[in-house]
Design an enzyme around this catalytic site. Structure first.
Site, mmCIF file in Angstrom:
data_model
loop_
_atom_site.group_PDB
_atom_site.id
_atom_site.type_symbol
_atom_site.label_atom_id
_atom_site.label_comp_id
_atom_site.label_asym_id
_atom_site.label_seq_id
_atom_site.Cartn_x
_atom_site.Cartn_y
_atom_site.Cartn_z
ATOM 1 C CB SER A 77 6.546 -21.694 53.296
ATOM 2 O OG SER A 77 6.065 -22.888 52.709
ATOM 3 C CE1 TYR B 163 10.005 -21.757 48.745
ATOM 4 C CE2 TYR B 163 8.855 -23.395 50.072
ATOM 5 C CZ TYR B 163 8.896 -22.143 49.469
ATOM 6 O OH TYR B 163 7.818 -21.289 49.608
HETATM 7 P P1 NAI Z 1 5.910 -15.418 42.730
HETATM 8 O O1 NAI Z 1 6.903 -16.188 41.950
HETATM 9 O O2 NAI Z 1 4.577 -15.122 42.117
HETATM 10 O O3 NAI Z 1 6.534 -14.039 43.238
HETATM 11 C C1 NAI Z 1 7.798 -13.971 43.823
HETATM 12 C C2 NAI Z 1 8.452 -12.670 43.404
HETATM 13 O O4 NAI Z 1 9.727 -12.598 44.045
HETATM 14 C C3 NAI Z 1 8.697 -12.593 41.897
HETATM 15 O O5 NAI Z 1 8.212 -11.375 41.366
HETATM 16 C C4 NAI Z 1 10.196 -12.708 41.781
HETATM 17 O O6 NAI Z 1 10.742 -12.040 40.656
HETATM 18 C C5 NAI Z 1 10.655 -12.112 43.101
HETATM 19 N N1 NAI Z 1 12.016 -12.533 43.407
HETATM 20 C C6 NAI Z 1 12.483 -13.810 43.416
HETATM 21 N N2 NAI Z 1 13.786 -13.806 43.657
HETATM 22 C C7 NAI Z 1 14.168 -12.509 43.810
HETATM 23 C C8 NAI Z 1 15.407 -11.864 44.041
HETATM 24 N N3 NAI Z 1 16.546 -12.558 44.128
HETATM 25 N N4 NAI Z 1 15.425 -10.527 44.137
HETATM 26 C C9 NAI Z 1 14.290 -9.800 43.994
HETATM 27 N N5 NAI Z 1 13.093 -10.353 43.752
HETATM 28 C C10 NAI Z 1 13.029 -11.691 43.653
HETATM 29 O O7 NAI Z 1 5.728 -16.236 44.076
HETATM 30 P P2 NAI Z 1 4.709 -16.066 45.303
HETATM 31 O O8 NAI Z 1 3.907 -17.269 45.347
HETATM 32 O O9 NAI Z 1 4.081 -14.739 45.269
HETATM 33 O O10 NAI Z 1 5.747 -16.136 46.509
HETATM 34 C C11 NAI Z 1 5.993 -15.061 47.398
HETATM 35 C C12 NAI Z 1 6.544 -15.624 48.687
HETATM 36 O O11 NAI Z 1 5.555 -16.465 49.288
HETATM 37 C C13 NAI Z 1 7.793 -16.475 48.539
HETATM 38 O O12 NAI Z 1 8.674 -16.211 49.608
HETATM 39 C C14 NAI Z 1 7.262 -17.890 48.644
HETATM 40 O O13 NAI Z 1 8.228 -18.788 49.099
HETATM 41 C C15 NAI Z 1 6.128 -17.696 49.627
HETATM 42 N N6 NAI Z 1 5.142 -18.769 49.596
HETATM 43 C C16 NAI Z 1 4.372 -18.985 48.480
HETATM 44 C C17 NAI Z 1 3.451 -20.021 48.468
HETATM 45 C C18 NAI Z 1 2.601 -20.325 47.285
HETATM 46 O O14 NAI Z 1 1.868 -21.326 47.310
HETATM 47 N N7 NAI Z 1 2.596 -19.520 46.222
HETATM 48 C C19 NAI Z 1 3.277 -20.884 49.660
HETATM 49 C C20 NAI Z 1 4.132 -20.553 50.761
HETATM 50 C C21 NAI Z 1 5.014 -19.521 50.715
#
Ligand code: NAI
Length: 239
Positions: free
Chosen positions: A130, A143
């Site tokens: 990130s 985070y």
């Molecule tokens: P999101 O919330 O849409 O998707 C994340 C997914 O990870 C969800 O389906 C959730 O159920 C799953 N998850 C969370 N904890 C879990 C666990 N303990 N075991 C199994 N699955 C789990 O979020 P997004 O935005 O797609 O994020 C994906 C990655 O990208 C994350 O690592 C986030 O930190 C990173 N990220 C996202 C940004 C953004 O602006 N959306 C910016 C920078 C990084």
């Protein structure tokens, strides 16, 4: 377009946002895709081998038994946000949960599949970092700590295994419109508008843009980028 037929891919956090976009892009490119999430899928994704598991607390030996022995590409994408809370507003349990989810799950998943990659002298690992891996302010204390750990882990792993044939990278997204950032768009959407305004290119990105970069890193054409942590942030880190 790279042909991913005959490639086995594992994506964590596959039920939403970036992980979902990555899985769909790999499926479209002909790969065999396995996905893990703590939540069930909200849509049917043809061809996806889905396993429900909470990576912050599951037994990784048991998880391994449900998966193929070997993957060509591992995308450690699952993660949670901490609502931008400073340390003193974050309980010990909350802090630990963010570290277990965003960081330790990545370490454990890598431990499961790196040995076979080394044995086969090929493989690619793509960790989800990130902008919070590189500067403060992209999250709260937990985070930002977890994402800095992701950056350190990626660099050390990439260095230690640089001669093994395994490519190791991280992507450092800025503002991506997913469930994680949904709250910014709620109400009058002022927060989302502010983020777009503060982003040099003046907009949010879609998860498919992260998937596009993922497929390039996974293509085998990025091998000289070993250990790179690549910002995908509309220029956020330029300021
Ligand atoms: P999101 O919330 O849409 O998707 C994340 C997914 O990870 C969800 O389906 C959730 O159920 C799953 N998850 C969370 N904890 C879990 C666990 N303990 N075991 C199994 N699955 C789990 O979020 P997004 O935005 O797609 O994020 C994906 C990655 O990208 C994350 O690592 C986030 O930190 C990173 N990220 C996202 C940004 C953004 O602006 N959306 C910016 C920078 C990084």
């Amino acid at each position: 377009m790279t042909d991913f037929r005959n490639k086995k891919i594992l994506v964590t956090g596959v039920a939403s946002g970036i992980g979902l976009a990555q899985a769909k892009a790999f499926l479209e490119a002909g790969a065999s895709v396995w996905g893990i999430d703590k939540n069930l899928l909200s849509e049917e994704i043809r061809g996806l081998n889905f396993i429900q598991a909470d990576l912050s607390s599951c037994d990784f030996d048991e998880l391994k038994e449900k998966l193929p022995d070997k993957f060509d590409i591992l995308c450690n994408t699952a993660g949670i946000l901490d609502n931008y809370k400073p340390l003193l507003e974050t309980s010990e349990a909350e802090f630990e949960n963010v570290m277990l989810t965003n960081f330790m799950s990545m370490v454990k998943m890598t431990r499961l599949f790196l040995p076979k990659m080394i044995e086969g002298k090929s493989g690619i690992i793509i960790n989800m970092a990130s902008i919070a891996s590189l500067v403060a302010g992209g999250g709260g204390a937990a985070y930002t700590s977890s994402k800095h750990a992701v950056a350190g882990f990626t660099k050390q792993l990439a260095l230690d295994y640089a001669r093994s044939g395994v490519g190791i990278f991280a992507i450092a997204p800025g503002a991506i419109q997913t469930a994680m950032t949904k709250a910014d768009f709620e109400g009058d959407g002022k927060m989302a508008a502010w983020v777009a305004e503060e982003t040099p290119v003046g907009r949010w990105a879609q998860p498919e843009e992260v998937a596009d970069l993922t497929l390039f890193l996974a293509s085998g054409k990025a091998s000289y980028m070993q250990g790179a942590i690549i910002p995908l942030d509309g220029g956020w880190l330029l300021k």
